[in-house]
Design a protein around this motif. Structure first.
Motif: not given
Length: 76
Positions: A12, A16, A25-26, A73
């Motif tokens: 992530i 992200g 976030s992703v 997130t």
């Protein structure tokens, strides 16, 4: 921390985007496509990571295709 969860958080962090709040976030779709090459247990690992307070996302379960736009997130 469990090895799969630690690796998931790293994926992530690496794939992200950092938001205005400084958190990475992703989307689930992006994470699934990236992480499925590492492990087909991505959803189970995500649920464990959320249980440990490491990630946040809406919903109880995530499904490929249906939930591809759900944002995950990283909290740590």
């Amino acid at each position: 921390m469990q090895p799969g969860v630690e690796e998931l958080c790293l994926v992530i962090r690496n794939t992200g985007r950092t938001g205005d709040d400084g958190r990475v976030s992703v989307t689930f779709g992006q994470l699934f496509e990236t992480y499925v090459t590492i492990s087909n247990k991505v959803v189970g690992i995500l649920l464990r990571a959320r249980k440990h307070g490491l990630v946040r996302f809406e919903g109880e379960m995530l499904w490929q295709g249906k939930d591809d736009d759900v944002v995950i997130t990283l909290l740590e």
